[in-house]
Scaffold this motif. Structure first.
Motif, PDB file in Angstrom:
ATOM      1  N   SER A 123       1.251   9.151  -0.587  1.00  0.00           N
ATOM      2  CA  SER A 123       2.377   9.076  -1.512  1.00  0.00           C
ATOM      3  C   SER A 123       3.193   7.831  -1.227  1.00  0.00           C
ATOM      4  O   SER A 123       3.161   7.292  -0.124  1.00  0.00           O
ATOM      5  CB  SER A 123       3.256  10.321  -1.465  1.00  0.00           C
ATOM      6  N   HIS A 132       1.268   8.925 -14.623  1.00  0.00           N
ATOM      7  CA  HIS A 132       0.718   7.849 -13.791  1.00  0.00           C
ATOM      8  C   HIS A 132      -0.538   8.298 -13.044  1.00  0.00           C
ATOM      9  O   HIS A 132      -1.476   7.529 -12.892  1.00  0.00           O
ATOM     10  CB  HIS A 132       1.761   7.360 -12.780  1.00  0.00           C
ATOM     11  N   TYR A 150       2.664  -1.862 -13.448  1.00  0.00           N
ATOM     12  CA  TYR A 150       3.149  -0.898 -12.443  1.00  0.00           C
ATOM     13  C   TYR A 150       2.143   0.222 -12.161  1.00  0.00           C
ATOM     14  O   TYR A 150       1.794   0.479 -11.001  1.00  0.00           O
ATOM     15  CB  TYR A 150       4.492  -0.339 -12.928  1.00  0.00           C
ATOM     16  N   PRO A 151       1.603   0.884 -13.201  1.00  0.00           N
ATOM     17  CA  PRO A 151       0.661   1.988 -12.911  1.00  0.00           C
ATOM     18  C   PRO A 151      -0.668   1.502 -12.328  1.00  0.00           C
ATOM     19  O   PRO A 151      -1.349   2.277 -11.662  1.00  0.00           O
ATOM     20  CB  PRO A 151       0.420   2.629 -14.284  1.00  0.00           C
ATOM     21  N   HIS A 192       6.424  -2.516  -5.761  1.00  0.00           N
ATOM     22  CA  HIS A 192       6.860  -1.810  -6.970  1.00  0.00           C
ATOM     23  C   HIS A 192       8.354  -2.016  -7.207  1.00  0.00           C
ATOM     24  O   HIS A 192       8.796  -2.133  -8.343  1.00  0.00           O
ATOM     25  CB  HIS A 192       6.562  -0.307  -6.858  1.00  0.00           C
ATOM     26  N   ARG A 234       9.762   4.036  -3.554  1.00  0.00           N
ATOM     27  CA  ARG A 234      10.419   2.723  -3.544  1.00  0.00           C
ATOM     28  C   ARG A 234      11.523   2.693  -2.492  1.00  0.00           C
ATOM     29  O   ARG A 234      12.191   3.711  -2.277  1.00  0.00           O
ATOM     30  CB  ARG A 234      11.006   2.434  -4.924  1.00  0.00           C
ATOM     31  N   ASP A 274      -2.758   1.510  -4.904  1.00  0.00           N
ATOM     32  CA  ASP A 274      -2.199   2.175  -3.716  1.00  0.00           C
ATOM     33  C   ASP A 274      -3.029   3.401  -3.363  1.00  0.00           C
ATOM     34  O   ASP A 274      -3.403   3.619  -2.217  1.00  0.00           O
ATOM     35  CB  ASP A 274      -0.790   2.743  -4.029  1.00  0.00           C
ATOM     36  N   MET A 291      -0.001   1.133  -8.720  1.00  0.00           N
ATOM     37  CA  MET A 291       0.087   2.478  -8.161  1.00  0.00           C
ATOM     38  C   MET A 291      -1.322   3.057  -7.965  1.00  0.00           C
ATOM     39  O   MET A 291      -1.600   3.691  -6.943  1.00  0.00           O
ATOM     40  CB  MET A 291       0.922   3.341  -9.121  1.00  0.00           C
ATOM     41  N   GLN A 307       4.074  -1.377   1.792  1.00  0.00           N
ATOM     42  CA  GLN A 307       3.023  -1.770   0.842  1.00  0.00           C
ATOM     43  C   GLN A 307       2.638  -3.250   0.941  1.00  0.00           C
ATOM     44  O   GLN A 307       1.456  -3.587   0.982  1.00  0.00           O
ATOM     45  CB  GLN A 307       3.536  -1.474  -0.569  1.00  0.00           C
ATOM     46  N   HIS A 359      -5.436  -4.360  -7.168  1.00  0.00           N
ATOM     47  CA  HIS A 359      -4.640  -4.302  -8.398  1.00  0.00           C
ATOM     48  C   HIS A 359      -5.226  -5.245  -9.443  1.00  0.00           C
ATOM     49  O   HIS A 359      -5.425  -4.883 -10.603  1.00  0.00           O
ATOM     50  CB  HIS A 359      -3.189  -4.668  -8.055  1.00  0.00           C
ATOM     51  N   GLN A 413       5.843  11.799 -12.452  1.00  0.00           N
ATOM     52  CA  GLN A 413       4.757  10.864 -12.147  1.00  0.00           C
ATOM     53  C   GLN A 413       3.398  11.331 -12.671  1.00  0.00           C
ATOM     54  O   GLN A 413       2.403  10.629 -12.512  1.00  0.00           O
ATOM     55  CB  GLN A 413       4.668  10.646 -10.630  1.00  0.00           C
ATOM     56  N   VAL A 432       6.927   1.412  -1.085  1.00  0.00           N
ATOM     57  CA  VAL A 432       6.352   0.505  -2.083  1.00  0.00           C
ATOM     58  C   VAL A 432       7.337  -0.598  -2.486  1.00  0.00           C
ATOM     59  O   VAL A 432       7.924  -0.579  -3.564  1.00  0.00           O
ATOM     60  CB  VAL A 432       5.788   1.277  -3.304  1.00  0.00           C
TER      61      VAL A 432
END
Ligand code: TRP
Length: 329
Positions: free
Chosen positions: A9, A154, A129-130, A46, A12, A136, A133, A83, A93, A151, A43
């Protein structure tokens, strides 16, 4: 003991954590450590998608890490890291972005919400952003992602990206993560209206002193229909009562439920009891936090060590990914 799988998990870096963060995430992060291999990430990249300036970024990262440790994240059992200290995530990413339809990103309700909030800063990173994520999550071959319902889109999106990637490159390198919905008791800010949040300044910090806690609880809005001391109250609509249900004993909760409705108990006494129980509950947390804070370097060491362990896992996944994409080795 054999663990049930890997949990990942991220949160931010928002600095000192409040009751909402604790009940919505941290408490659950701590509990999951008993059954899962846990990876918990701050993160910071993010955060850059919405940050107006980055002056507080490091301090916020430090304060959040400190709260996580004081709350019971065990760095010997779990990986706790920042991160941006695992650069593989940015590589993944980018590769994932090649199988992510742009239209789906811009259709996401979370994206549209951000566009409304920051119309003058709809940057490329925000759209992605997603995707970040997803990177991650899959970088660590995550099985389970504990997050709140907000979330869910996402995580569903992450699952789609994984399927597209694995299909397009005919690989099994990426694992489709499962979402584990964190059951969050409904706790609002001291205004009794909005969700508790630092930006609304309606929050109660875990690291607050007993006196600060007292002041914040005293400011809490209770049943708005209860005006005079002799008016009966309705605990069902009272945010103070919501907190009692979490931090007070069943006997106390039953007493409040009864005596608020009959007006035998007033809001001030009800709050005093909550203050006492909150301060008692967070006393060990605060003591541990103060102790760790005496050596800030120790917190950074834990984060660096976490990043090193995270990089080792990440690099393994990336080797499979690069191979699947047919990038030259
Ligand atoms: N988007 C999440 C939030 O705002 C934070 C996050 C980033 C995250 N990467 C993640 C959560 C990976 C779970 C898994 O709360």
């Amino acid at each position: 003991m054999a663990k049930k799988g890997r949990v990942f998990s991220g949160a931010r870096p928002t600095g000192r954590q409040h009751l909402g963060n604790y009940l919505g995430a941290i408490k659950n992060y701590v509990a999951l450590q008993d059954d899962y291999d846990c990876v918990y990430c701050i993160v910071d990249l993010h955060a850059l998608t919405t940050a107006e300036d980055t002056r507080d970024l490091r301090q916020n990262t430090y304060e959040m890490a400190l709260d996580w440790l004081a709350a019971g994240i065990r760095p010997a059992d779990s990986i706790m890291f920042i991160q941006s200290q695992v650069p593989q995530v940015t590589e993944l990413h980018l590769l994932l972005s090649m199988v992510t339809p742009l239209g789906k990103l811009t259709d996401l309700p979370t994206f549209k919400e951000k566009v409304r909030q920051q119309p003058d800063n709809v940057n490329y990173g925000l759209v992605g952003y997603p995707v970040l994520m997803t990177a991650d999550i899959v970088l660590y071959k995550t099985d389970v992602v504990p997050v709140g319902v907000d979330q869910a889109p996402h995580i569903e999106f992450a699952r789609e990206i994984v399927r597209s990637f694995n299909y397009r490159f005919q690989t099994k390198a990426l694992i489709e993560p499962q979402m584990k919905n964190t059951e969050v008791p409904k706790v609002l800010g001291i205004d009794g209206k909005e969700k508790m949040s630092k930006s609304l300044n309606n929050h109660i910090e875990l690291a607050a002193t007993p006196e600060e806690t007292r002041q914040r609880v005293m400011q809490m809005v209770t049943d708005p229909a209860r005006i005079k001391r002799t008016d009966p109250g309705n605990p069902d609509v009272c945010n103070v009562f919501s907190l009692h249900k979490i931090f007070s004993s069943p006997e106390e909760v039953a007493m409040i439920d009864r005596d608020c409705r009959s007006a035998a108990l007033g809001c001030v006494d009800c709050k005093k009891l909550l203050i006492k129980n909150l301060n008692k509950y967070f006393e060990p947390f605060r003591a541990k936090r103060a102790e760790i804070a005496q050596q800030p370097d120790q917190v950074w060491d834990i984060l660096h060590d976490g990043a090193e362990r995270a990089r080792a896992l990440a690099e393994q996944t990336m080797q499979e990914v690069r191979e699947a994409v047919q990038l030259p080795v």
